[in-house]
Structures are given as structure tokens and as C-alpha cells.
Design an enzyme around this catalytic site. Structure first.
Site, PDB file in Angstrom:
ATOM      1  N   LYS A   1       0.821  -1.217   0.000  1.00 33.79           N
ATOM      2  CA  LYS A   1       0.000   0.000   0.000  1.00 33.79           C
ATOM      3  C   LYS A   1       0.854   1.266   0.000  1.00 33.79           C
ATOM      4  O   LYS A   1       0.441   2.305  -0.502  1.00 33.79           O
ATOM      5  CB  LYS A   1      -0.957  -0.022   1.204  1.00 33.79           C
ATOM      6  CG  LYS A   1      -1.984  -1.147   1.089  1.00 33.79           C
ATOM      7  CD  LYS A   1      -2.788  -1.393   2.363  1.00 33.79           C
ATOM      8  CE  LYS A   1      -3.731  -2.582   2.151  1.00 33.79           C
ATOM      9  NZ  LYS A   1      -4.456  -2.988   3.355  1.00 33.79           N
TER      10      LYS A   1
ATOM     11  N   TYR B   1      -2.050  -0.807  11.492  1.00 29.36           N
ATOM     12  CA  TYR B   1      -3.400  -1.164  11.922  1.00 29.36           C
ATOM     13  C   TYR B   1      -3.777  -0.386  13.186  1.00 29.36           C
ATOM     14  O   TYR B   1      -3.488   0.798  13.289  1.00 29.36           O
ATOM     15  CB  TYR B   1      -3.508  -2.686  12.126  1.00 29.36           C
ATOM     16  CG  TYR B   1      -3.011  -3.449  10.941  1.00 29.36           C
ATOM     17  CD1 TYR B   1      -3.624  -3.309   9.696  1.00 29.36           C
ATOM     18  CD2 TYR B   1      -1.895  -4.292  11.026  1.00 29.36           C
ATOM     19  CE1 TYR B   1      -3.153  -3.997   8.580  1.00 29.36           C
ATOM     20  CE2 TYR B   1      -1.432  -4.988   9.915  1.00 29.36           C
ATOM     21  CZ  TYR B   1      -2.070  -4.827   8.706  1.00 29.36           C
ATOM     22  OH  TYR B   1      -1.605  -5.508   7.619  1.00 29.36           O
TER      23      TYR B   1
ATOM     24  N   VAL C   1       0.355  -8.590   6.919  1.00 31.96           N
ATOM     25  CA  VAL C   1       0.077  -9.841   7.627  1.00 31.96           C
ATOM     26  C   VAL C   1       0.979 -10.978   7.186  1.00 31.96           C
ATOM     27  O   VAL C   1       0.939 -12.074   7.753  1.00 31.96           O
ATOM     28  CB  VAL C   1      -1.402 -10.289   7.509  1.00 31.96           C
ATOM     29  CG1 VAL C   1      -2.309  -9.320   8.230  1.00 31.96           C
ATOM     30  CG2 VAL C   1      -1.807 -10.480   6.070  1.00 31.96           C
TER      31      VAL C   1
END
Lengths: 293, 293, 293, 293
Positions: free
Chosen positions: D56, D229, D247
Site C-alpha cells: 500500500k 493497523y 500480515v
């Protein structure tokens, strides 16, 4: 400050209590205190204004001194993603506020400080008097009483936390200290001096260590992620420094290890941050290239 | 009542205040009052229990008498879809509660009644004394004081509404009346008698009209859609009658135009409704075929 | 209908898909079918309109026939307290919709019907053809295709449930059936006839029993508590009957054991219910005194 | 790395798709790339792992190159205060995600990149091949297909945004690119090299400028406030650097103007961040004293 001047008078002065609304919107002050104690000022840096939420930085320092970490059982350290006085997140997270800079978090900090010291307001005032060198620094009684009269939402937040077992003192007593803390008045220059406590990573004006280096870093990290209401992300980018703003129009920014910077302009943007203060800090980091990024 | 007997003692007696927790869980009472005033009873129908939320039906009647509709500017009439003491919906809907049977809605109703009468508690007690025929009906002082001591969440709700401008009296005063109302004790038989006010579409025990037929229908419609916490949909199906339950273990059900039915069993299910009371009402409507559906 | 006439043309015709927006807003129809099969009509009761959400009553009947209760593991029966296509409650409650009349609940019902029958649309169309006596009753293909094209939010709801494991068939297939069901066209008279299935507590037009009496009561209870979007509380009071409305402007109301009443007027109020339809039903229950309360 | 060693194997390897679950939990890699291009490595820095959310950072760089700011009309820059794949905030904020690092925000970025380039996946792969110097860098097809099969919640998020008009391409096409991007495999050493793009404030490995200095600062500010997160506040304090985790167990951290640091350990903590990766970065900043605070 040529970039700031055309914007003086912009924004909306906070007026939820009459005293805040009486400030002259054309005022502007900017002060930089260096780690060595020297201070440079521009504008109305001697005029006192209401500290409001900026006090939250110093009460947090007071409850984390001497290696205390108990407060972190009672308040989280994460950005909130919702308004500074919202209840719903508090409800879903069982009365533990998201961070110490939203109102419920700051109320918990004051409650903790009250339990630890017996007089939370006096503890804060004493610290600020020492760090600013102003022995007359005090709360504005009229503002404090007005806050008390209009503080229903803060009462609601406090009782909700009490209902979850997250208050150590009676709610009315905690709020009395909380509102008096918020109504302390300070000048831009004094605020810059007081902020050196963080710029020096926890060392006070008299050279003694108040909080350890890691605790100071933690406070600055929370300032950067949560210090400017729902505009923390925007400030992190534009200003690139740990900041804490208040609805009195003040903003305190820290260049870690180097400077404490205070800006003040009473006109607020839609998110509650000073229009000219933000602009001045933005310009400052661009000119000095001292963004942390 | 053969179907109910094996379940007596099931469920959990409310114990958030000590007085409620002291009730014998093996008690059970069931009373049916017909519109003509005759009453049939089974079980412990003379034992008094804490009315709690069932009072909300009668305070609502008191603020809608004489064609009053002003209360509907301060509280909605829609099911809530969330817990009876939740804050978040109240926050998103600007301090106007979803309906008069969740706690914030009932606090608004008490506030309105207090503003209208000067003594909300006395108004309710007076009505219930007249309708039950028991001149000694009263609040239990110990329960009321306990509610006051544990009422932080209700305080939070009330101050949140005050912050939105939806309180007419000071919060502590309103809550004092509210907690005393909730702690009124009543027997199952008396509750059945009192409910005839609704079964007769607004006509009191002395034959005088208190609220008009439409106001009575409105209250019964709200009972059916919102009267049993988050189990209103389930009750609408199983019992098929307008009902209002309380954490004291009582349930009041109305067969419009015909009967007022009261059931009491202290053991509560997970949603806060009496286990044996719900079962008795379920059986009653199946045997008598008097579901509204 | 003198009371209704001045309001004909009021409200806003649904126009999120072009086909719905093309309906003449001045149309109005009202039909009452008695349990014996006789039908009385006023106005444009022969004109067909889009059933939309009213179909949800009949798909629910189809998945609860033969004593089936499996569907109640996949959808709750409680009022939602939020918009009919909201996601957040669905998210907090792990993909189990609050009731079968909000969109995600209805999608689950169609999914169940599809899994049970292999052709959910055909099952619904077959039922409605038999109950209305109109062998040509069908979906409007243009409307169905438009729904498919504008159905992103329903897709979002369906995939969210799929993510929680609450879909038995592939999402695109379920939505194809769902959108075709919604676009079935029916006349006011036909709708009144079809509703007799519920008024007769589960007995079909041919005299056979389709669902048992309790299942019919359950459906009517859900209609009363959840049948008219976020105005269920208001309808429960004003109309006092189990109702289900659709954005095509139709409303079906049931007088249990006696009548099925259908009203149609394309203009919708702010909550998505027909302005003239609601007014007509309100007048009907006042004149006939057949509110369930 | 003596401090990290005892913790190797701790945490839970992501296993929502089988491919991620097959990784050896005892692996650990740590690499530091200096702005001059030199790289220091410890452990399994040549083993490739799934980049997942770390991509991202790079897709965001791709849509902000050449001074592009259009993306900021479609996604905010504020911390989210809720889970990375939550829908409710997206619903309340009309389909505009809180920031580009939660899933809906990243899907919008991929959609924008797809609209700009015609092939979002190829654009990202091309950038990463150039910056890592590995011409064979690619997606893992098995992982990408697994993501597609288990991606119902991401589909739900994407269709919700489409319903709000915030998607430029068809949802299935965007998700195909999105899932392939996430499944790109990279080694710890390669990741450290790729991160130099940010450490050099926007200058590529070949010395050309890709994004301007301010755009690079903005990305790092978003990394610090939103990159890990719901633990961003905790990371800001402990590590004190802009970070982005995935992850797959990787974390990328930037020391602005000086270093790009990559850490990898497959075991994740409760918030989805690598246990050993976080510990290694924590140790690194303490030893080197290069926290931004």
C-alpha cells in the site's frame, strides 16, 4: 511571518462560553524557545490566552513522572477517529478512553493526578509556574465557572466512565479540577518556555529530570498521532511535528531535542485548530526544514 | 399454570442493587383483571415487588393526559435496536431518545412530568394509589437510595441529553424523582388492576376518562414495539399482546378492551424479562386465543 | 376516501431506478378482501405497480412453510432501529440481520428459498399467481435489470454476510433472484387477495393450509414491529395493524382473521412509505375501529 | 539481535488463506539500507514472503507521483480508530475511507492507479522490480487466487464504495489487481532497498525523482499515524519511526533522509503486526537513537 499576516482574523473564535468569545480575533503570537533556554518572539507573545486542551500535555507528564505507568491501564494511546467529546467509542470500549488528549482521556488523567496528589489543579499550576518562570500564572475564574455551567457533555462522559468503574474520585470534584486546569491563562512566550520540558526529553527549567526520556518520547508520539483533534493526520503531514492545540487558539509544537514552538491566533478552523497558528507552524517547518519526516 | 410450575426458580434475579437481589426466586404470581373490574389470581399475587420499568407506562400516561402531545417533541416512538441504556444512538440522534421505554426516554418523561406538576413522584404515586385502591402504595426507600448510588450510567444519559438541551429541570432533581418512581412496590394483583387504565382505553377506576382513546392506543402500540427491551419482536410473536416488563420480574400485558394481565417471577432471562412471567403470558394467550394477531 | 383525495399527488415517487420514477403520482387504489374471499375496491385497483419490499412477506411465508424454523438461525426478529440498508448493525452482529424485512434479512430469506427450491423467483411467482388468481403475474424485466445495475449497496450487504458465512448460494445468483422478486408487478386488488393468506392465518385461496397458525402470527408480528422501515412505531400507533410497505407505493395491511387490505399511491414520505396509502389505512382503521389495540 | 532471538516463533502466523499459513514461524530477517545504497543484513533476509499491506505504501506513491493530488478527494488521511476492514466508518462517512492504509482506502488507491495506468498490478510490479533490482519479482499466483476466493469482505467494502460513487472501474477488475498486488513476494533485503524511495524523500534507485519531497513526507506521516493497523499509537511510541506492516509478517520502517529498515518474522501479535519484527525495530531505534521523537 509575511505568509501568516494576510490570514490574521480568519476562522471562528470559540464561543461556547462567553469568555472565550471575547478575545480579539486579530491577535497573533509566535515564539520559539531553544533547548538552551533562549527565546525568540514575534507578535503578541505577551498577551495571555486560555490554555484549554494544551494543559493535557502537562497533566499527562505529571501522572507519568517517576516512572509511573499505572495511568496506561485506564486510558489507551491510540488515535480516536471520532470527535474529541464523543461517547460512543467510550461505550463500546467499556469506559476506557482511546487516548489522553480526547476529553474523557484527559478527565481520567486529572482524576489520576487528583488521587495521586490531592490537588490536581495545584499540581499543574505549580509545574507551569516553575517552567514559565511566572509565579502569578493562574486560572481565570470566570472562564472556569462558565465551563462548569456548560459542561454537561463532560459530565456525561465522566459518569459513563464512573459507571464502568474507571473513576477514582467523585465526578463533581474531578470536573472542578479539570475545568480550572483548562482555564489557566498563559502567554505565547510562556507556553514556548513550558514546552521545553518535552523538547529537552523530560528535563525541567531548573535542570532536574522530571520524566524519563522514554516517557517524554511517548508523550510526543501521542501529540503527533492525537494532539490536534480530528486533524492529527493532516497536521502530521503539514507541520510534521508533535503538536497539541487548544480551543483558546494556542498550539504547542516540539522539535525533539531542539525547540519548543508556541503559536497563538484565536480564529479556529472547522476542526478546532488555530488557523494562523497552524499556518505559522507549517511555514516554520518548511523554512527551517525541521519536520520529523 | 401447570406449564409454568417446572420453570419456577429459573433465570437470574436482578442484583445490580442489593435490594433487588434479596427476592425469593421461587415466587410466582399471575393476575387477570377484566374490564368490568373483576380480578382472578393465581400464586403469590399479594406479595409486593419493585415495579422498576413498568412505571414507565404510567408516567407516559400522565404526560399525555388532557390531549398533551408536547412530549413527542422530546422523545421518538420507534424501536431502538440497541440496549436499553445505550448512549450511542442518543448521541447520533442529538439527545432525542428513540422511545419512552428505554432509560433516556423515561428520564425525559419524568423530567416533563416534573415540569408539569412540580412533583413527578407524587403524581405517579397518586395515580397508582387510586387505580390499585391501595392508599399505602409507596416507593421502597432503600431501593431508591441504592439506585441513586449505582446510577452513574443514568446520570451519563441525563447529562448527555442536558448537553443537547433536552432537559427542563436540573439533572440531580430529575433523577431523584426517576429513581423513586422505579422503586415503587406493587403486588401482582394491584398491577393488574392498575393496567385496566389501558385495557379500558384511558378510563380510570372511578369511571372518569384520564387520556383519550387514541393516546391509550399509542401507549399500547409503544408497549408492543418497545416494551420488553431488546426482545420486543420475540414477545410480539410469542405473547402477541402489548407488554411492559421490569427488572423486578413483573410484566404487565393488555388485551385491548378486555383484560389487564400481570405476571411476576423474579428470575430474568438474558434480555432482562421474567422467565416465568413470559411463559405464563405465552400460555395465557394460547389458551384464551386472545393474541392481537 | 374523501379524506385521502386532497393528498393525492403528495410525496415523492421513488426514482432510484428510472422505471419506478415513471409512475403517474396521481394514481390511488384501495382494496379490502374479506376472509370469505369477497373484495371491495376504490380507485385504480386494476393498475399494476412494482411490489418491491412487499414481496418479503411472501418469501418469508415460503421459507417457514411445513414447520421450517431453520431460517431463524440466519436472521433475527427484532426491530432494527436503523436504515433498511444499513451495514453497521450487520457488522456488529456478525452478519446476522436484525429481521427479514430489512434488505440483508430479505436477501438471506431469498438465499434460503433458493437453496430449498432451486428457483426462488419461480417459487414466489407461483405462490402469488395462485393466490391472486392471475396466471400472468410476473416480474417486470426492465425494472429487474435496473435494480441489478444500481444494486451495489445490496451487493455490499450480501458479500458482508458471505464473509460471515451466512450465504448458502453464490452472491450474484441470489441477487438475481432477489431483484427479480422485487420487480414483480401486482394490482392493488390482487395484492389484497394475496394477503388473505395471512388474514386466514396461513390458509391458501384453494383452502389448503400453507403455514401453520403460529407461523402466520409470527409473520404478522414482524410486520407490525418491522414492516414499514423506520416508521414501524408510528404505523403501529396510527394504523394499528400489521403492515408491509414497498417503495413502489404499495402497502399491505392485515386485520387478523378478518381482512386483507391493500393501498397504493406512488408518492412516498421521507421514510419511504406511501403518503396516500398510509392515510387511507389510518382512516380505514378509525372508521372500522379494527386496530389491534 | 540477541534481544530478538528468544522471541522467534512467538505469535500466530496468518492463516486466513492456506498459503500464508505454510510459512515457517521460526524465520526472521532484518535489513538496513542506507541512503547511499549500502545494505546490512541479519538472518533470513533472502527468503521471500508475501508483502500484503506493505504494497500500500508503493501504490500510494504511484498515484501521487507527478504532483497528483486527485486521490485525496477519494480518501482521507486520518487515523481510523477501528479495524482495518471495518465497514461502519465507511458507511457513516459516505464511502470515503479514512486513510489509504486500511483496506477500503487501499482499494480506492488501486482503483485510481488502474484508471491512470490501465494496469495497476503491472505498474506496482514494475516499480518494485526497478527499486529492488530483482527483475523476477512477481505475485504468487496461488496466494492471489486464494485471496480472491476468501475476499468477500473486501468485495463488500468495494461495493459499498461503488454504491457511494467512489469507484472508477468495475469492482471485480479492481479486486483482481488488488489481490495480485497484495500477493507479491519480496525478501527482507529487497524490501529494505525498495523503501529507500521514501528514505530519500522520493528519489528512485536510478537517481531520478519520482515524487516530490512533500509527497514523500506525506506518505511517511500517514505511515506513522496509520501504518500499523490499530497499533499505530503504540508503534509511534515504541519504534518512533514511520512504519508499514503486512500480515505476511513484514514491516518496513523509514528513518527519514537516512535509512530504510525492513524486518520480517511470520508470527503476528493480536493486532496483526509481526512480533519479532516489532521487537527488532524497537531495539534498533533504542540502540541507534534514531526515533523521530
Amino acid at each position: 511571518m509575511a505568509r501568516v499576516r494576510p490570514h490574521i482574523g480568519e476562522g471562528k473564535v470559540a464561543d461556547y462560553i462567553p469568555e472565550l468569545g471575547r478575545v480579539d480575533p486579530a491577535r497573533f503570537g509566535f515564539a520559539v524557545a531553544a533547548a538552551d533556554g533562549s527565546v525568540h518572539t514575534v507578535g503578541d507573545t505577551g498577551v495571555r490566552f486560555s490554555m484549554q486542551s494544551i494543559t493535557k500535555v502537562f497533566t499527562l507528564a505529571l501522572v507519568t513522572q517517576a516512572g509511573e505507568t499505572h495511568i496506561w491501564d485506564r486510558v489507551h494511546r491510540e488515535p480516536s477517529g471520532s470527535a474529541f467529546n464523543s461517547l460512543y467509542q467510550l461505550e463500546f470500549e467499556n469506559g476506557v478512553p482511546r487516548n489522553p488528549f480526547i476529553n474523557p482521556g484527559a478527565i481520567v488523567v486529572t482524576d489520576e493526578l487528583l488521587a495521586n496528589t490531592g490537588d490536581a489543579f495545584a499540581a499543574l499550576r505549580g509545574l507551569l509556574r516553575a517552567e514559565t518562570g511566572n509565579p502569578d500564572l493562574d486560572a481565570d475564574g470566570v472562564t472556569a465557572r462558565s465551563e462548569l455551567e456548560t459542561g454537561d457533555r463532560n459530565r456525561s462522559l465522566a459518569y459513563l466512565m464512573a459507571g464502568f468503574g474507571n473513576m477514582r474520585n467523585p465526578v463533581p470534584e474531578v470536573l472542578d479540577h479539570y475545568f480550572r486546569q483548562c482555564s489557566i491563562t498563559i502567554s505565547t512566550e510562556e507556553l514556548a518556555r513550558a514546552g521545553l520540558l518535552l523538547a529537552r526529553h523530560g528535563v525541567r527549567a531548573d535542570g532536574s529530570r522530571m520524566i524519563d526520556r522514554n516517557a517524554a518520547r511517548r508523550i510526543m508520539a501521542i501529540m503527533l498521532t492525537c494532539g490536534t483533534y480530528d486533524a492529527a493526520g493532516e497536521f502530521a503531514y503539514r507541520v510534521g511535528l508533535p503538536c497539541k492545540s487548544g480551543v483558546g487558539g494556542g498550539i504547542l509544537a516540539i522539535v525533539p531535542g531542539r525547540y519548543s514552538v508556541a503559536a497563538w491566533g484565536p480564529g479556529l478552523d472547522a476542526k478546532g485548530n488555530s488557523v494562523t497558528g497552524a499556518l505559522a507552524l507549517d511555514t516554520f517547518t518548511q523554512v527551517t526544514n525541521c519536520s520529523v519526516f
